[in-house]
Design a protein around this motif. Structure first.
Motif, PDB file in Angstrom:
ATOM      1  N   LEU A 139       0.819  -1.212   0.000  1.00  0.00           N
ATOM      2  CA  LEU A 139       0.000   0.000   0.000  1.00  0.00           C
ATOM      3  C   LEU A 139       0.856   1.268   0.000  1.00  0.00           C
ATOM      4  CD1 LEU A 139      -2.854  -0.954   2.507  1.00  0.00           C
ATOM      5  CD2 LEU A 139      -2.955  -0.871   0.008  1.00  0.00           C
ATOM      6  N   GLY A 140       1.942   1.249   0.767  1.00  0.00           N
ATOM      7  CA  GLY A 140       2.779   2.441   0.869  1.00  0.00           C
ATOM      8  C   GLY A 140       3.477   2.802  -0.430  1.00  0.00           C
ATOM      9  N   PHE A 141       4.144   1.833  -1.044  1.00  0.00           N
ATOM     10  CA  PHE A 141       4.863   2.118  -2.281  1.00  0.00           C
ATOM     11  C   PHE A 141       3.905   2.365  -3.440  1.00  0.00           C
ATOM     12  CE2 PHE A 141       8.415   0.652   0.158  1.00  0.00           C
ATOM     13  CZ  PHE A 141       9.527   1.260  -0.416  1.00  0.00           C
ATOM     14  N   ALA A 142       2.741   1.711  -3.428  1.00  0.00           N
ATOM     15  CA  ALA A 142       1.733   1.971  -4.462  1.00  0.00           C
ATOM     16  C   ALA A 142       1.194   3.391  -4.333  1.00  0.00           C
ATOM     17  CB  ALA A 142       0.602   0.960  -4.365  1.00  0.00           C
ATOM     18  N   THR A 143       0.946   3.820  -3.106  1.00  0.00           N
ATOM     19  CA  THR A 143       0.440   5.178  -2.879  1.00  0.00           C
ATOM     20  C   THR A 143       1.398   6.222  -3.432  1.00  0.00           C
ATOM     21  OG1 THR A 143      -0.765   4.523  -0.880  1.00  0.00           O
ATOM     22  CG2 THR A 143      -0.221   6.855  -1.113  1.00  0.00           C
ATOM     23  N   LEU A 144       2.667   6.091  -3.096  1.00  0.00           N
ATOM     24  CA  LEU A 144       3.648   7.069  -3.565  1.00  0.00           C
ATOM     25  C   LEU A 144       3.843   6.978  -5.070  1.00  0.00           C
ATOM     26  CD1 LEU A 144       5.610   9.305  -2.887  1.00  0.00           C
ATOM     27  CD2 LEU A 144       7.358   7.577  -2.418  1.00  0.00           C
ATOM     28  N   GLY A 145       3.922   5.760  -5.604  1.00  0.00           N
ATOM     29  CA  GLY A 145       4.097   5.596  -7.038  1.00  0.00           C
ATOM     30  C   GLY A 145       2.944   6.189  -7.827  1.00  0.00           C
ATOM     31  N   LEU A 146       1.716   5.954  -7.386  1.00  0.00           N
ATOM     32  CA  LEU A 146       0.545   6.497  -8.069  1.00  0.00           C
ATOM     33  C   LEU A 146       0.497   8.013  -7.948  1.00  0.00           C
ATOM     34  CD1 LEU A 146      -2.107   3.820  -7.056  1.00  0.00           C
ATOM     35  CD2 LEU A 146      -1.295   4.298  -9.372  1.00  0.00           C
ATOM     36  N   ARG A 147       0.862   8.534  -6.778  1.00  0.00           N
ATOM     37  CA  ARG A 147       0.840   9.997  -6.602  1.00  0.00           C
ATOM     38  C   ARG A 147       1.850  10.668  -7.517  1.00  0.00           C
ATOM     39  NH1 ARG A 147       0.163  14.195  -7.241  1.00  0.00           N
ATOM     40  NH2 ARG A 147      -0.215  15.980  -5.872  1.00  0.00           N
ATOM     41  N   ILE A 148       3.010  10.080  -7.663  1.00  0.00           N
ATOM     42  CA  ILE A 148       4.019  10.665  -8.550  1.00  0.00           C
ATOM     43  C   ILE A 148       3.581  10.550 -10.007  1.00  0.00           C
ATOM     44  CG2 ILE A 148       6.385  10.423  -9.396  1.00  0.00           C
ATOM     45  CD1 ILE A 148       7.228   9.673  -6.591  1.00  0.00           C
ATOM     46  N   SER A 149       2.912   9.461 -10.356  1.00  0.00           N
ATOM     47  CA  SER A 149       2.433   9.309 -11.736  1.00  0.00           C
ATOM     48  C   SER A 149       1.401  10.382 -12.071  1.00  0.00           C
ATOM     49  CB  SER A 149       1.839   7.914 -11.943  1.00  0.00           C
ATOM     50  OG  SER A 149       0.599   7.770 -11.281  1.00  0.00           O
ATOM     51  N   VAL A 150       0.554  10.747 -11.111  1.00  0.00           N
ATOM     52  CA  VAL A 150      -0.407  11.833 -11.312  1.00  0.00           C
ATOM     53  C   VAL A 150       0.325  13.171 -11.425  1.00  0.00           C
ATOM     54  CG1 VAL A 150      -2.306  13.113 -10.230  1.00  0.00           C
ATOM     55  CG2 VAL A 150      -2.294  10.613 -10.169  1.00  0.00           C
ATOM     56  N   PHE A 151       1.352  13.349 -10.595  1.00  0.00           N
ATOM     57  CA  PHE A 151       2.167  14.566 -10.658  1.00  0.00           C
ATOM     58  C   PHE A 151       2.829  14.696 -12.028  1.00  0.00           C
ATOM     59  CE2 PHE A 151       6.477  16.378 -10.214  1.00  0.00           C
ATOM     60  CZ  PHE A 151       6.160  17.665  -9.806  1.00  0.00           C
ATOM     61  N   ASN A 152       3.380  13.612 -12.542  1.00  0.00           N
ATOM     62  CA  ASN A 152       4.011  13.640 -13.857  1.00  0.00           C
ATOM     63  C   ASN A 152       3.015  14.020 -14.946  1.00  0.00           C
ATOM     64  OD1 ASN A 152       6.460  12.890 -12.767  1.00  0.00           O
ATOM     65  ND2 ASN A 152       6.270  10.734 -13.315  1.00  0.00           N
ATOM     66  N   ALA A 153       1.795  13.475 -14.840  1.00  0.00           N
ATOM     67  CA  ALA A 153       0.776  13.787 -15.841  1.00  0.00           C
ATOM     68  C   ALA A 153       0.407  15.261 -15.791  1.00  0.00           C
ATOM     69  CB  ALA A 153      -0.464  12.922 -15.609  1.00  0.00           C
ATOM     70  N   ALA A 154       0.296  15.824 -14.569  1.00  0.00           N
ATOM     71  CA  ALA A 154      -0.057  17.232 -14.421  1.00  0.00           C
ATOM     72  C   ALA A 154       1.036  18.147 -14.952  1.00  0.00           C
ATOM     73  CB  ALA A 154      -0.323  17.543 -12.951  1.00  0.00           C
ATOM     74  N   GLN A 155       2.293  17.680 -14.850  1.00  0.00           N
ATOM     75  CA  GLN A 155       3.419  18.462 -15.371  1.00  0.00           C
ATOM     76  C   GLN A 155       3.668  18.204 -16.854  1.00  0.00           C
ATOM     77  OE1 GLN A 155       5.030  20.728 -13.320  1.00  0.00           O
ATOM     78  NE2 GLN A 155       3.354  20.124 -11.954  1.00  0.00           N
ATOM     79  N   ASN A 156       2.832  17.339 -17.431  1.00  0.00           N
ATOM     80  CA  ASN A 156       2.997  16.930 -18.834  1.00  0.00           C
ATOM     81  C   ASN A 156       4.400  16.374 -19.071  1.00  0.00           C
ATOM     82  OD1 ASN A 156       1.948  16.523 -21.414  1.00  0.00           O
ATOM     83  ND2 ASN A 156       2.747  18.478 -22.182  1.00  0.00           N
ATOM     84  N   ASP A 157       4.887  15.672 -18.064  1.00  0.00           N
ATOM     85  CA  ASP A 157       6.225  15.084 -18.146  1.00  0.00           C
ATOM     86  C   ASP A 157       6.077  13.584 -18.382  1.00  0.00           C
ATOM     87  OD1 ASP A 157       8.815  14.282 -17.955  1.00  0.00           O
ATOM     88  OD2 ASP A 157       9.234  15.274 -16.045  1.00  0.00           O
ATOM     89  N   ARG A 158       6.039  13.225 -19.639  1.00  0.00           N
ATOM     90  CA  ARG A 158       5.793  11.827 -19.996  1.00  0.00           C
ATOM     91  C   ARG A 158       7.069  11.028 -20.217  1.00  0.00           C
ATOM     92  NH1 ARG A 158       0.468  11.179 -20.920  1.00  0.00           N
ATOM     93  NH2 ARG A 158      -0.755  13.080 -21.060  1.00  0.00           N
ATOM     94  N   GLU A 159       8.201  11.692 -20.047  1.00  0.00           N
ATOM     95  CA  GLU A 159       9.469  11.002 -20.261  1.00  0.00           C
ATOM     96  C   GLU A 159      10.145  10.628 -18.941  1.00  0.00           C
ATOM     97  OE1 GLU A 159      10.354  10.073 -23.219  1.00  0.00           O
ATOM     98  OE2 GLU A 159       8.619  11.087 -24.081  1.00  0.00           O
ATOM     99  N   ARG A 160       9.753  11.292 -17.868  1.00  0.00           N
ATOM    100  CA  ARG A 160      10.393  11.035 -16.585  1.00  0.00           C
ATOM    101  C   ARG A 160      10.080   9.621 -16.098  1.00  0.00           C
ATOM    102  NH1 ARG A 160       9.215  15.597 -12.604  1.00  0.00           N
ATOM    103  NH2 ARG A 160      10.720  16.609 -13.955  1.00  0.00           N
TER     104      ARG A 160
END
Length: 289
Positions: free
Chosen positions: A163-184
């Motif tokens: 749950l912990g690593f999934a939470t952080l991984g999913l949150r960062i994936s949403v952050f990347n999408a909001a920054q339009n950073d699809r290469e990171r």
């Protein structure tokens, strides 16, 4: 008493979720210190820190619903010298204090990355210790072979990691999408943490399946676990979805809020089902003690 013991289900699950997320954040800032110096990234961690405090406190409060007289909860600490239950109460009281302090420092001392890393390591260690103390409460019950096993400790740690690593991984994936950073790309430690949680949970399930080769209470527990639809949901929602999520985040960590939320809810509900089985495997039998 209910065979599912829902107050304890959510107490253990929510607190483990909070600890696992702190461990994941600690791993992230150790391998990518930029998360403490970049303001946008740091804000992501700040918001997560608030969520972690809320989840941990909510879990702790829900544990009181298990008591016949919540106002008498203070008596639980009276057996500290000999009772693992008393030690659990103290451990989670300290954990709440440490988590609140950790979150405050993420906000207040954002210009001192070294201090935040050290406090994060302290919070992670305190959290893991509290989880192991909680597991020991069940392990000590020699009359219940389902709980009297290292699989109890492994199960609690597996839930925290997944749950912990999934939470952080999913949150960062949403952050990347909001920054339009699809290469990171995510640091590999995050998908690896999810997979580690999945593998540990798989070991636990396989360990429980050996109960079919035994007799008495362990056999009855195995029948209860694998005869329930919750086991199928646990395998699908936690093992299969968790493995797929780790693979996806490793390759392309970009998700919109809706998809990320649905995946997180699936994992959480699967872990709730798994923890319900943990209690039902023993509490469905009578006498309990």
């Amino acid at each position: 008493m209910s065979e599912y013991e829902l107050p304890l289900v959510f107490f253990t699950l929510f607190c483990q979720w909070a600890v696992g997320t702190i461990v994941a954040i600690t791993a992230l800032i150790l391998v990518q210190p930029v998360w403490l110096s970049d303001e946008k990234r740091l804000n992501v961690l700040r918001k997560l820190a608030l969520g972690i405090v809320a989840i941990n406190m909510l879990g702790s409060l829900l544990s009181l619903l298990h008591l016949g007289s919540p106002t008498g909860a203070y008596r639980a600490i009276l057996g500290l010298a000999h009772s693992w239950l008393s030690r659990e109460v103290i451990a989670f009281f300290l954990l709440n204090a440490v988590v609140v302090s950790w979150a405050a420092m993420v906000f207040r001392f954002n210009r001192s990355p070294r201090l935040i890393r050290r406090v994060s390591l302290l919070a992670s260690g305190t959290g893991v210790a509290a989880i192991l103390v909680s597991a020991q409460v069940y392990y000590q019950m020699a009359s219940h072979p389902l709980w009297r096993s290292p699989l109890t400790h492994l199960s609690f740690i597996a839930t925290a990691l997944l749950l912990g690593f999934a939470t952080l991984g999913l949150r960062i994936s949403v952050f990347n999408a909001a920054q339009n950073d699809r290469e990171r790309r995510l640091p590999s430690v995050l998908p690896a943490g999810i997979l580690l949680g999945v593998m540990m949970m798989l070991v636990v399930i396989l360990g429980y399946s050996t109960g079919f080769n035994q007799q008495g209470k362990m056999l009855a527990s195995a029948v209860t676990l694998f005869g329930s639809g919750l086991m199928g949901w646990l395998i699908f929602g936690a093992l299969i979805i968790g493995s797929g999520l780790a693979t996806y985040l490793y390759q392309r960590p970009v998700l919109n809020v809706g998809v990320a939320g649905a995946l997180m809810l699936t994992l959480l509900c699967a872990c709730v089902g798994g923890r319900m089985l943990f209690y039902a495997g023993v509490m469905s039998q009578y006498p309990w003690f």
